[in-house]
Design a protein around this motif. Structure first.
Motif, mmCIF file in Angstrom:
data_model
loop_
_atom_site.group_PDB
_atom_site.id
_atom_site.type_symbol
_atom_site.label_atom_id
_atom_site.label_comp_id
_atom_site.label_asym_id
_atom_site.label_seq_id
_atom_site.Cartn_x
_atom_site.Cartn_y
_atom_site.Cartn_z
ATOM 1 N N VAL A 54 55.619 -13.370 62.626
ATOM 2 C CA VAL A 54 54.632 -12.761 62.126
ATOM 3 C C VAL A 54 54.834 -12.287 60.826
ATOM 4 O O VAL A 54 53.995 -12.149 59.962
ATOM 5 N N LEU A 70 50.925 -17.346 60.045
ATOM 6 C CA LEU A 70 50.494 -16.937 61.428
ATOM 7 C C LEU A 70 50.289 -15.145 61.487
ATOM 8 O O LEU A 70 49.382 -15.006 62.469
ATOM 9 N N GLY A 71 51.022 -14.594 61.108
ATOM 10 C CA GLY A 71 50.721 -13.112 61.050
ATOM 11 C C GLY A 71 49.414 -12.631 60.585
ATOM 12 O O GLY A 71 48.686 -11.796 60.990
ATOM 13 N N ARG A 73 46.622 -14.644 60.933
ATOM 14 C CA ARG A 73 45.524 -15.170 61.657
ATOM 15 C C ARG A 73 45.510 -14.916 63.225
ATOM 16 O O ARG A 73 44.657 -15.540 63.785
ATOM 17 N N ALA A 74 46.824 -14.451 63.359
ATOM 18 C CA ALA A 74 47.133 -14.241 64.691
ATOM 19 C C ALA A 74 46.190 -13.368 65.469
ATOM 20 O O ALA A 74 45.562 -12.392 64.995
ATOM 21 N N SER A 75 45.850 -13.650 66.754
ATOM 22 C CA SER A 75 45.200 -12.701 67.784
ATOM 23 C C SER A 75 45.783 -11.532 67.925
ATOM 24 O O SER A 75 46.948 -11.483 68.246
ATOM 25 N N TRP A 78 47.219 -11.905 71.567
ATOM 26 C CA TRP A 78 48.273 -12.518 71.782
ATOM 27 C C TRP A 78 49.458 -11.744 71.247
ATOM 28 O O TRP A 78 50.401 -11.524 71.787
ATOM 29 N N LEU A 79 49.409 -11.055 70.162
ATOM 30 C CA LEU A 79 50.373 -10.212 69.513
ATOM 31 C C LEU A 79 50.701 -8.784 70.471
ATOM 32 O O LEU A 79 51.731 -8.706 70.793
ATOM 33 N N GLU A 82 52.719 -10.495 73.350
ATOM 34 C CA GLU A 82 53.969 -10.595 72.959
ATOM 35 C C GLU A 82 54.769 -9.527 72.887
ATOM 36 O O GLU A 82 55.946 -9.500 73.340
ATOM 37 N N ASP A 122 41.641 -10.361 72.166
ATOM 38 C CA ASP A 122 41.817 -11.936 71.638
ATOM 39 C C ASP A 122 41.059 -12.230 70.435
ATOM 40 O O ASP A 122 41.456 -13.018 69.663
ATOM 41 N N THR A 125 41.583 -10.405 64.847
ATOM 42 C CA THR A 125 42.876 -10.770 64.121
ATOM 43 C C THR A 125 43.255 -9.659 63.245
ATOM 44 O O THR A 125 42.609 -8.588 63.195
#
Length: 147
Positions: A54, A70-71, A73-75, A78-79, A82, A122, A125
């Protein structure tokens, strides 16, 4: 559901980095000061965010921290998953183990509630999190912590 402090400060770091200028990347110390947390805590969070792909760190002149594609556009769901890990809301296998664990309906209900919590995050972003009015406030955070 309550997030760990580690997840909270990791999300704040990602949000601060999302509004940083590409021409002036921030250091871990600057991010820590901006969100008012000790440098050592932020260094651990940045390390984990780098491991997740990220955040990227560039060394040398003009170096610093930045969000990866990725950082950006990441959900958020999800983050958070994780960062929080796969643990359950309740611990049924502790010492001593819960006597209801073989026939308990609460554990499943809490697992479903936890997933519903994540599912709500989810569609979001990091860009959604830093939309106005949050983004301009984040840009203005300079911080003065010296840990």
């Amino acid at each position: 559901m309550r997030l760990t402090k580690f997840t909270d400060l990791s999300l704040r770091a990602v949000m601060r980095l999302a509004v940083a200028e590409q021409s002036a990347p921030l250091t871990t110390r600057e991010v820590a000061a901006a969100v008012n947390v000790p440098y050592t805590h932020m260094a651990k969070a940045i390390s984990r965010l780098r491991h997740l792909g990220v955040v990227e760190a560039r060394r040398g002149r003009g170096g610093g921290l930045g969000l990866t594609d990725l950082g950006r556009r990441a959900s958020v769901g999800w983050l958070v998953r994780e960062l929080e890990g796969a643990g359950e809301v309740v611990s049924c296998e502790g010492d001593p183990p819960c006597p209801l664990r073989a026939a308990c309906r609460l554990r499943r209900a809490l697992r479903d509630a936890q997933e519903a919590f994540y599912a709500t995050l989810d569609p979001l972003t990091v860009s959604d999190l830093v939309a106005s009015p949050t983004g301009p406030v984040l840009v203005g955070l300079a911080g003065h912590r010296s840990d």
